[in-house]
Design a protein around this motif. Sequence first.
Motif, PDB file in Angstrom:
ATOM      1  N   GLY A  12       0.907  -1.143  -0.026  1.00  0.00           N
ATOM      2  CA  GLY A  12       0.066   0.043  -0.112  1.00  0.00           C
ATOM      3  C   GLY A  12       0.908   1.182  -0.067  1.00  0.00           C
ATOM      4  O   GLY A  12       0.354   2.353   0.131  1.00  0.00           O
ATOM      5  N   SER A  13       1.931   1.199  -0.133  1.00  0.00           N
ATOM      6  CA  SER A  13       2.934   2.322  -0.290  1.00  0.00           C
ATOM      7  C   SER A  13       4.143   2.277  -1.235  1.00  0.00           C
ATOM      8  O   SER A  13       4.287   1.195  -1.846  1.00  0.00           O
ATOM      9  CB  SER A  13       3.410   2.711   1.078  1.00  0.00           C
ATOM     10  N   GLY A  14       4.977   3.385  -1.424  1.00  0.00           N
ATOM     11  CA  GLY A  14       5.800   3.177  -2.408  1.00  0.00           C
ATOM     12  C   GLY A  14       5.346   3.639  -4.017  1.00  0.00           C
ATOM     13  O   GLY A  14       4.197   3.243  -4.257  1.00  0.00           O
ATOM     14  N   PRO A  15       6.325   4.034  -4.642  1.00  0.00           N
ATOM     15  CA  PRO A  15       5.867   4.170  -6.122  1.00  0.00           C
ATOM     16  C   PRO A  15       5.387   3.222  -6.916  1.00  0.00           C
ATOM     17  O   PRO A  15       4.403   3.323  -7.642  1.00  0.00           O
ATOM     18  CB  PRO A  15       7.082   4.617  -6.781  1.00  0.00           C
ATOM     19  N   SER A  16       5.859   1.947  -6.626  1.00  0.00           N
ATOM     20  CA  SER A  16       5.092   0.926  -7.635  1.00  0.00           C
ATOM     21  C   SER A  16       3.881   0.339  -7.131  1.00  0.00           C
ATOM     22  O   SER A  16       2.750   0.332  -7.975  1.00  0.00           O
ATOM     23  CB  SER A  16       5.960  -0.349  -7.439  1.00  0.00           C
ATOM     24  N   ALA A  17       3.354   0.522  -5.753  1.00  0.00           N
ATOM     25  CA  ALA A  17       2.013   0.459  -5.374  1.00  0.00           C
ATOM     26  C   ALA A  17       1.346   1.434  -5.964  1.00  0.00           C
ATOM     27  O   ALA A  17      -0.016   1.391  -6.073  1.00  0.00           O
ATOM     28  CB  ALA A  17       2.199   0.343  -3.865  1.00  0.00           C
ATOM     29  N   PHE A  18       1.660   2.718  -5.951  1.00  0.00           N
ATOM     30  CA  PHE A  18       0.879   3.886  -6.183  1.00  0.00           C
ATOM     31  C   PHE A  18       0.569   3.779  -7.708  1.00  0.00           C
ATOM     32  O   PHE A  18      -0.402   3.760  -8.198  1.00  0.00           O
ATOM     33  CB  PHE A  18       1.609   5.108  -6.172  1.00  0.00           C
ATOM     34  N   ILE A  19       1.489   3.397  -8.676  1.00  0.00           N
ATOM     35  CA  ILE A  19       1.224   3.059  -9.879  1.00  0.00           C
ATOM     36  C   ILE A  19       0.505   1.827 -10.313  1.00  0.00           C
ATOM     37  O   ILE A  19      -0.696   2.011 -11.239  1.00  0.00           O
ATOM     38  CB  ILE A  19       2.780   2.900 -11.021  1.00  0.00           C
ATOM     39  N   THR A  20       0.537   0.926  -9.529  1.00  0.00           N
ATOM     40  CA  THR A  20      -0.473  -0.308  -9.544  1.00  0.00           C
ATOM     41  C   THR A  20      -1.743   0.194  -9.364  1.00  0.00           C
ATOM     42  O   THR A  20      -2.677  -0.032 -10.204  1.00  0.00           O
ATOM     43  CB  THR A  20      -0.070  -1.386  -8.730  1.00  0.00           C
ATOM     44  N   ARG A  21      -1.886   0.930  -8.245  1.00  0.00           N
ATOM     45  CA  ARG A  21      -3.359   1.225  -8.037  1.00  0.00           C
ATOM     46  C   ARG A  21      -3.756   2.327  -9.294  1.00  0.00           C
ATOM     47  O   ARG A  21      -5.099   2.252  -9.555  1.00  0.00           O
ATOM     48  CB  ARG A  21      -3.483   1.955  -6.810  1.00  0.00           C
ATOM     49  N   PHE A  22      -2.992   3.290  -9.469  1.00  0.00           N
ATOM     50  CA  PHE A  22      -3.295   4.149 -10.636  1.00  0.00           C
ATOM     51  C   PHE A  22      -3.715   3.241 -11.842  1.00  0.00           C
ATOM     52  O   PHE A  22      -4.507   3.678 -12.647  1.00  0.00           O
ATOM     53  CB  PHE A  22      -1.919   5.039 -10.739  1.00  0.00           C
ATOM     54  N   CYS A  23      -3.085   2.294 -12.267  1.00  0.00           N
ATOM     55  CA  CYS A  23      -3.307   1.499 -13.428  1.00  0.00           C
ATOM     56  C   CYS A  23      -4.674   0.901 -13.241  1.00  0.00           C
ATOM     57  O   CYS A  23      -5.366   0.630 -14.456  1.00  0.00           O
ATOM     58  CB  CYS A  23      -2.227   0.507 -13.545  1.00  0.00           C
ATOM     59  N   GLN A  24      -5.225   0.580 -12.115  1.00  0.00           N
ATOM     60  CA  GLN A  24      -6.476  -0.134 -12.036  1.00  0.00           C
ATOM     61  C   GLN A  24      -7.539   0.761 -12.456  1.00  0.00           C
ATOM     62  O   GLN A  24      -8.603   0.341 -12.649  1.00  0.00           O
ATOM     63  CB  GLN A  24      -6.420  -0.739 -10.435  1.00  0.00           C
TER      64      GLN A  24
END
Length: 299
Positions: A12-24
């Motif tokens: 739930g944190s970090g740039p990869s997690a943010f981009i993952t949620r963003f892509c959803q």
Amino acid sequence: MAQSLSAAAEQGSGPSAFITRFCQHLEFFASHPPLEVKPLASGESNLNYYVRTERGEYVLRRYPTETLGVCRQQELRCQHAAAAAGLAPAPLCLNNHQQLLISEYVSGGQPLQLSTERLTLLAGTLAALHSLKVQTPLLAVSLYLRKLMHNSHMPALEPAASLFSALQQTAKQFEALTPDIVLCHMDLHPGNLLWAAERIWLLDFEYAQLTDSSFDLAAISLHFKLTAAQEQQLLQDYYARRHFVDNQSAQHYQQSISQRLAFAKVLYSGFCWLWYQAMPDYQGAALQWRLNLSQLLAC
């Protein structure tokens, strides 16, 4: 390490997690959600991510809301043309509202390391790029310098004032010459030149536009610190692969390239100096380009 969709969601944190949620929430990935997301080496002002889905591999690039002199539709057109010619990965989705560009991912790519053979290949790649016909604006060098100077918020103090005055004078001399107008990339540093599958791939077309061919040649010479012999090889190989419209154009190129390249090195160094000067986190790079500019002007 790359992390899976589920791992990123759990953390739930970090740039990869943010981009993952963003892509959803992106329509592009609606029918094939990301299985893996990881950061890639970024450009100076862009954040690049590798995204893998069941359908394929992609690069998602996010960019600032405003970048001086950059039109994203123009960038898309230029990259499309280069991709059709086999010079760049294909752009797949531009979303200005979300500030992103999704492109094909080139598997196994590494930043270009030059050798004699690859320098010849690079000359051919440039010649092919410069033959493309794309509707883009023509770079007005003097005007662009003034815009960069204004954007850098640099006070009119010495030695910056003298350097900028010398840049303006160089621009006037350069613009008085008969140009060789082509589609130029305008940002050919090693991070934007990828070596994969025994080929050179061009990345990040955000500054691509019509201008003198010497700017791309100058960028290669400066960024790769070419020796005089390497630079001469680049020019010879490039000339051999260019298709000029007539003998007069070819003859003019041969007669004028040394002078135009000398001017282009000064101007390109000035562009980089002022561009970095406008970015608070890159003052070290701004200083390096300022010193490089001073050295070129002293020659």
